[in-house]
Design a protein around this motif. Structure first.
Motif, PDB file in Angstrom:
ATOM      1  N   ARG A  45       0.834  -1.208   0.000  1.00  0.00           N
ATOM      2  CA  ARG A  45       0.000   0.000   0.000  1.00  0.00           C
ATOM      3  C   ARG A  45       0.866   1.255   0.000  1.00  0.00           C
ATOM      4  NH1 ARG A  45      -3.122  -1.755   4.029  1.00  0.00           N
ATOM      5  NH2 ARG A  45      -1.903  -0.712   5.639  1.00  0.00           N
ATOM      6  N   GLU A  46       1.918   1.217   0.818  1.00  0.00           N
ATOM      7  CA  GLU A  46       2.668   2.457   1.063  1.00  0.00           C
ATOM      8  C   GLU A  46       3.861   2.657   0.127  1.00  0.00           C
ATOM      9  OE1 GLU A  46       3.427   1.920   5.246  1.00  0.00           O
ATOM     10  OE2 GLU A  46       1.258   1.879   5.604  1.00  0.00           O
ATOM     11  N   THR A  47       4.200   1.637  -0.663  1.00  0.00           N
ATOM     12  CA  THR A  47       5.361   1.762  -1.554  1.00  0.00           C
ATOM     13  C   THR A  47       4.895   2.236  -2.929  1.00  0.00           C
ATOM     14  OG1 THR A  47       6.338  -0.058  -0.347  1.00  0.00           O
ATOM     15  CG2 THR A  47       7.388   0.491  -2.414  1.00  0.00           C
ATOM     16  N   ASP A  48       5.668   3.151  -3.494  1.00  0.00           N
ATOM     17  CA  ASP A  48       5.275   3.752  -4.773  1.00  0.00           C
ATOM     18  C   ASP A  48       5.298   2.786  -5.959  1.00  0.00           C
ATOM     19  OD1 ASP A  48       4.564   6.168  -3.927  1.00  0.00           O
ATOM     20  OD2 ASP A  48       6.518   7.148  -4.248  1.00  0.00           O
ATOM     21  N   ALA A  49       6.084   1.702  -5.850  1.00  0.00           N
ATOM     22  CA  ALA A  49       6.227   0.795  -7.009  1.00  0.00           C
ATOM     23  C   ALA A  49       4.864   0.309  -7.508  1.00  0.00           C
ATOM     24  CB  ALA A  49       7.073  -0.396  -6.585  1.00  0.00           C
ATOM     25  N   ARG A  50       4.808  -0.049  -8.795  1.00  0.00           N
ATOM     26  CA  ARG A  50       3.545  -0.521  -9.391  1.00  0.00           C
ATOM     27  C   ARG A  50       3.533  -2.045  -9.497  1.00  0.00           C
ATOM     28  NH1 ARG A  50      -0.072   0.416 -10.815  1.00  0.00           N
ATOM     29  NH2 ARG A  50      -0.203  -0.393 -12.930  1.00  0.00           N
ATOM     30  N   VAL A  51       4.726  -2.636  -9.522  1.00  0.00           N
ATOM     31  CA  VAL A  51       4.812  -4.088  -9.679  1.00  0.00           C
ATOM     32  C   VAL A  51       5.589  -4.678  -8.497  1.00  0.00           C
ATOM     33  CG1 VAL A  51       5.526  -5.964 -11.216  1.00  0.00           C
ATOM     34  CG2 VAL A  51       4.834  -3.778 -12.195  1.00  0.00           C
ATOM     35  N   PHE A  52       5.055  -5.773  -7.951  1.00  0.00           N
ATOM     36  CA  PHE A  52       5.696  -6.437  -6.815  1.00  0.00           C
ATOM     37  C   PHE A  52       5.883  -7.923  -7.140  1.00  0.00           C
ATOM     38  CE2 PHE A  52       3.602  -2.731  -5.219  1.00  0.00           C
ATOM     39  CZ  PHE A  52       4.410  -2.270  -4.187  1.00  0.00           C
ATOM     40  N   ILE A  53       7.077  -8.423  -6.864  1.00  0.00           N
ATOM     41  CA  ILE A  53       7.351  -9.864  -7.015  1.00  0.00           C
ATOM     42  C   ILE A  53       7.208 -10.449  -5.611  1.00  0.00           C
ATOM     43  CG2 ILE A  53       9.076 -11.591  -7.695  1.00  0.00           C
ATOM     44  CD1 ILE A  53      10.351  -9.261  -9.436  1.00  0.00           C
ATOM     45  N   ILE A  54       6.309 -11.438  -5.489  1.00  0.00           N
ATOM     46  CA  ILE A  54       5.919 -11.904  -4.151  1.00  0.00           C
ATOM     47  C   ILE A  54       6.633 -13.215  -3.788  1.00  0.00           C
ATOM     48  CG2 ILE A  54       3.946 -12.558  -2.695  1.00  0.00           C
ATOM     49  CD1 ILE A  54       3.987  -9.580  -3.521  1.00  0.00           C
ATOM     50  N   GLY A  55       7.527 -13.122  -2.825  1.00  0.00           N
ATOM     51  CA  GLY A  55       8.304 -14.292  -2.402  1.00  0.00           C
ATOM     52  C   GLY A  55       7.711 -14.970  -1.184  1.00  0.00           C
ATOM     53  N   THR A  56       6.458 -15.356  -1.312  1.00  0.00           N
ATOM     54  CA  THR A  56       5.831 -16.188  -0.284  1.00  0.00           C
ATOM     55  C   THR A  56       4.633 -16.896  -0.908  1.00  0.00           C
ATOM     56  OG1 THR A  56       5.099 -16.254   2.024  1.00  0.00           O
ATOM     57  CG2 THR A  56       4.293 -14.415   0.716  1.00  0.00           C
ATOM     58  N   GLU A  57       3.917 -17.647  -0.109  1.00  0.00           N
ATOM     59  CA  GLU A  57       2.818 -18.469  -0.628  1.00  0.00           C
ATOM     60  C   GLU A  57       1.808 -17.597  -1.394  1.00  0.00           C
ATOM     61  OE1 GLU A  57      -0.276 -21.599  -0.728  1.00  0.00           O
ATOM     62  OE2 GLU A  57      -0.464 -19.464  -0.353  1.00  0.00           O
ATOM     63  N   GLU A  58       1.324 -18.129  -2.515  1.00  0.00           N
ATOM     64  CA  GLU A  58       0.535 -17.306  -3.439  1.00  0.00           C
ATOM     65  C   GLU A  58      -0.802 -16.797  -2.874  1.00  0.00           C
ATOM     66  OE1 GLU A  58      -2.462 -18.381  -5.468  1.00  0.00           O
ATOM     67  OE2 GLU A  58      -2.651 -19.849  -3.841  1.00  0.00           O
ATOM     68  N   GLY A  59      -1.287 -17.401  -1.778  1.00  0.00           N
ATOM     69  CA  GLY A  59      -2.577 -16.988  -1.205  1.00  0.00           C
ATOM     70  C   GLY A  59      -2.636 -15.515  -0.824  1.00  0.00           C
ATOM     71  N   VAL A  60      -1.486 -14.929  -0.509  1.00  0.00           N
ATOM     72  CA  VAL A  60      -1.464 -13.519  -0.089  1.00  0.00           C
ATOM     73  C   VAL A  60      -1.882 -12.582  -1.232  1.00  0.00           C
ATOM     74  CG1 VAL A  60       0.337 -13.877   1.664  1.00  0.00           C
ATOM     75  CG2 VAL A  60       0.999 -13.220  -0.659  1.00  0.00           C
ATOM     76  N   ILE A  61      -1.743 -13.076  -2.469  1.00  0.00           N
ATOM     77  CA  ILE A  61      -1.994 -12.201  -3.624  1.00  0.00           C
ATOM     78  C   ILE A  61      -3.486 -11.834  -3.737  1.00  0.00           C
ATOM     79  CG2 ILE A  61      -1.831 -12.082  -6.171  1.00  0.00           C
ATOM     80  CD1 ILE A  61       0.842 -13.563  -5.930  1.00  0.00           C
ATOM     81  N   HIS A  62      -4.336 -12.707  -3.231  1.00  0.00           N
ATOM     82  CA  HIS A  62      -5.789 -12.462  -3.290  1.00  0.00           C
ATOM     83  C   HIS A  62      -6.141 -11.096  -2.680  1.00  0.00           C
ATOM     84  CE1 HIS A  62     -10.013 -13.546  -3.387  1.00  0.00           C
ATOM     85  NE2 HIS A  62     -10.114 -13.230  -2.097  1.00  0.00           N
ATOM     86  N   ARG A  63      -5.726 -10.879  -1.441  1.00  0.00           N
ATOM     87  CA  ARG A  63      -6.055  -9.599  -0.760  1.00  0.00           C
ATOM     88  C   ARG A  63      -5.204  -8.451  -1.305  1.00  0.00           C
ATOM     89  NH1 ARG A  63      -5.268  -7.654   5.012  1.00  0.00           N
ATOM     90  NH2 ARG A  63      -4.534  -9.722   5.619  1.00  0.00           N
ATOM     91  N   LEU A  64      -3.945  -8.762  -1.675  1.00  0.00           N
ATOM     92  CA  LEU A  64      -3.097  -7.695  -2.216  1.00  0.00           C
ATOM     93  C   LEU A  64      -3.758  -7.065  -3.450  1.00  0.00           C
ATOM     94  CD1 LEU A  64       0.483  -9.268  -1.940  1.00  0.00           C
ATOM     95  CD2 LEU A  64      -0.302  -7.195  -0.778  1.00  0.00           C
ATOM     96  N   LYS A  65      -4.340  -7.918  -4.302  1.00  0.00           N
ATOM     97  CA  LYS A  65      -4.982  -7.422  -5.530  1.00  0.00           C
ATOM     98  C   LYS A  65      -6.227  -6.620  -5.190  1.00  0.00           C
ATOM     99  CE  LYS A  65      -3.782 -10.604  -9.237  1.00  0.00           C
ATOM    100  NZ  LYS A  65      -4.151 -11.930  -9.799  1.00  0.00           N
ATOM    101  N   LYS A  66      -6.990  -7.139  -4.230  1.00  0.00           N
ATOM    102  CA  LYS A  66      -8.227  -6.450  -3.839  1.00  0.00           C
ATOM    103  C   LYS A  66      -7.935  -5.065  -3.278  1.00  0.00           C
ATOM    104  CE  LYS A  66     -11.805  -9.622  -2.333  1.00  0.00           C
ATOM    105  NZ  LYS A  66     -12.485 -10.087  -1.125  1.00  0.00           N
ATOM    106  N   GLU A  67      -6.879  -5.001  -2.457  1.00  0.00           N
ATOM    107  CA  GLU A  67      -6.565  -3.728  -1.796  1.00  0.00           C
ATOM    108  C   GLU A  67      -5.833  -2.749  -2.713  1.00  0.00           C
ATOM    109  OE1 GLU A  67      -6.233  -5.429   2.785  1.00  0.00           O
ATOM    110  OE2 GLU A  67      -4.443  -4.595   1.861  1.00  0.00           O
ATOM    111  N   ASN A  68      -5.209  -3.300  -3.772  1.00  0.00           N
ATOM    112  CA  ASN A  68      -4.403  -2.437  -4.666  1.00  0.00           C
ATOM    113  C   ASN A  68      -4.737  -2.765  -6.124  1.00  0.00           C
ATOM    114  OD1 ASN A  68      -2.233  -1.437  -2.519  1.00  0.00           O
ATOM    115  ND2 ASN A  68      -2.465  -3.636  -2.265  1.00  0.00           N
ATOM    116  N   PRO A  69      -5.958  -2.416  -6.571  1.00  0.00           N
ATOM    117  CA  PRO A  69      -6.369  -2.824  -7.923  1.00  0.00           C
ATOM    118  C   PRO A  69      -5.501  -2.241  -9.035  1.00  0.00           C
ATOM    119  CG  PRO A  69      -8.000  -1.359  -6.902  1.00  0.00           C
ATOM    120  CD  PRO A  69      -6.998  -1.692  -5.846  1.00  0.00           C
ATOM    121  N   ASP A  70      -4.787  -1.165  -8.736  1.00  0.00           N
ATOM    122  CA  ASP A  70      -3.965  -0.519  -9.767  1.00  0.00           C
ATOM    123  C   ASP A  70      -2.528  -1.052  -9.778  1.00  0.00           C
ATOM    124  OD1 ASP A  70      -3.767   0.527  -7.202  1.00  0.00           O
ATOM    125  OD2 ASP A  70      -2.955   2.444  -7.929  1.00  0.00           O
ATOM    126  N   LYS A  71      -2.224  -2.034  -8.908  1.00  0.00           N
ATOM    127  CA  LYS A  71      -0.853  -2.558  -8.863  1.00  0.00           C
ATOM    128  C   LYS A  71      -0.823  -4.019  -9.326  1.00  0.00           C
ATOM    129  CE  LYS A  71       0.626   0.680  -5.335  1.00  0.00           C
ATOM    130  NZ  LYS A  71       1.355   0.952  -4.091  1.00  0.00           N
TER     131      LYS A  71
END
Ligand code: 13P
Ligand code: SF4
Length: 300
Positions: A220-246
């Motif tokens: 949320r707080e980092t300016d980057a638009r793209v994030f490479i996620i180094g943990t279990e893929e389940g976290v991406i569900h909420r990350l996408k919901k909370e940051n639809p533009d990233k």
């Protein structure tokens, strides 16, 4: 599936039950949960809840931690076979041997452990507070169990003498530094964020290392638009919901925890309907484990 969702919601109301889900759960399980969070957040939430029945959608030790903290509640786990291999990598005999061999070391145990192992430990920690816990102890010598990668991460951030047990998470171990290097080449502006259960050479490549709950404020707080996620893929569900533009890219397709993914909506429904599988911990073990968990809570 809609029918199942309705049935779950109605059972929840009828029994005045609550569902909490770990950040690695399937998207539909996270969506039906009243609360989502990391392993410690879930246990803390459960303790504060007034409800008597709580379904913990996560692996066994997560239900156990909730039961250690909330003996007055019925803690249900939807799949009794959803275990964490890391938590099974050390036995009571092993930890007693460590105690005998290193009597001057404080035994610090990651919450990804069984109630019996917590009961044999001086203090617990999570991936979010491990460095803090170790640095705040009066002892200069530490024996860290059961995760070797989290131990080495702590060692990097502490001047203490740290030994560790050779346990590891088989899921995070699948992520190789070559996977990250190749994705970084493909997305040069992306931030790589990793869980401290990853191998040390992977963590060296990370822009940020944090627990599963630490990911959300970071994204949320980092300016980057793209994030490479180094943990279990389940976290991406909420990350996408909370940051639809990233954009969130799994660092490897192999970052899927088969135990976390065992729990389906049908299992949640059956768990509520039949009030199974209830977690029961012998009281002497619970009290000793509680001591190690409470000590951590006082520090963090
Ligand atoms: P968190 O405590 O960060 O949620 O991690 C739990 C876990 O199982 C990581 O693999
Ligand atoms: Fe255990 Fe690893 Fe699965 Fe986390 S991801 S629950 S540490 S096996």
């Amino acid at each position: 599936m809609e029918n199942l969702v309705e049935k779950i919601l109605s059972l929840k109301k009828e029994k005045d039950a609550v569902i909490v889900a770990h950040n690695y759960q399937r998207g539909e399980v996270q969506d039906i949960a009243d609360y989502t969070g990391d392993s410690l957040q879930l246990a803390r939430i459960v303790r504060e809840l007034p409800n008597k029945i709580v379904v913990v959608a996560g692996v066994y030790f997560m239900g156990e931690t909730a039961a250690i903290l909330s003996p007055d509640k019925k803690i249900l786990i939807p799949r009794i076979d959803a275990s964490c291999p890391l938590a099974e990598m050390i036995t009571v005999e092993d930890i007693r041997k460590i105690r005998r061999e290193y009597p001057d070391h404080a035994i610090v145990t990651y919450v990804n452990s069984t109630a019996e192992i917590k009961a044999e430990s001086d203090i617990c920690c999570t991936s979010a507070n491990a460095v803090n816990v170790v640095n705040s102890l009066p002892q200069e010598k530490i024996y860290f169990t059961p995760d070797r990668n989290l131990a080495q991460w702590v060692k990097k951030h502490s001047s203490k003498e740290i030994k560790w047990w050779d346990g590891y998470c088989p899921v995070h171990r699948r992520l190789k530094k070559e996977d990250v290097i190749s994705l970084k080449r493909q997305y040069p502006d992306a931030k790589f964020v990793a869980h401290p259960e990853c191998e040390p050479e992977v963590l060296e490549l990370a822009d940020h290392v944090c627990s599963t709950s630490g990911l959300y404020p970071y994204a949320r707080e980092t300016d980057a638009r793209v994030f490479i996620i180094g943990t279990e893929e389940g976290v991406i569900h909420r990350l996408k919901k909370e940051n639809p533009d990233k954009e969130f890219i799994p660092a490897s397709e192999k970052l899927v925890c088969p135990n976390m993914k065992k729990i389906t909506l049908r299992d949640i429904y059956l768990s509520l309907k039949e009030e199974k599988f209830e977690i029961k911990i012998p009281e002497d073990i619970r009290l000793r484990a509680l001591n190690a968990v409470e000590k951590m809570a006082q520090i963090s």
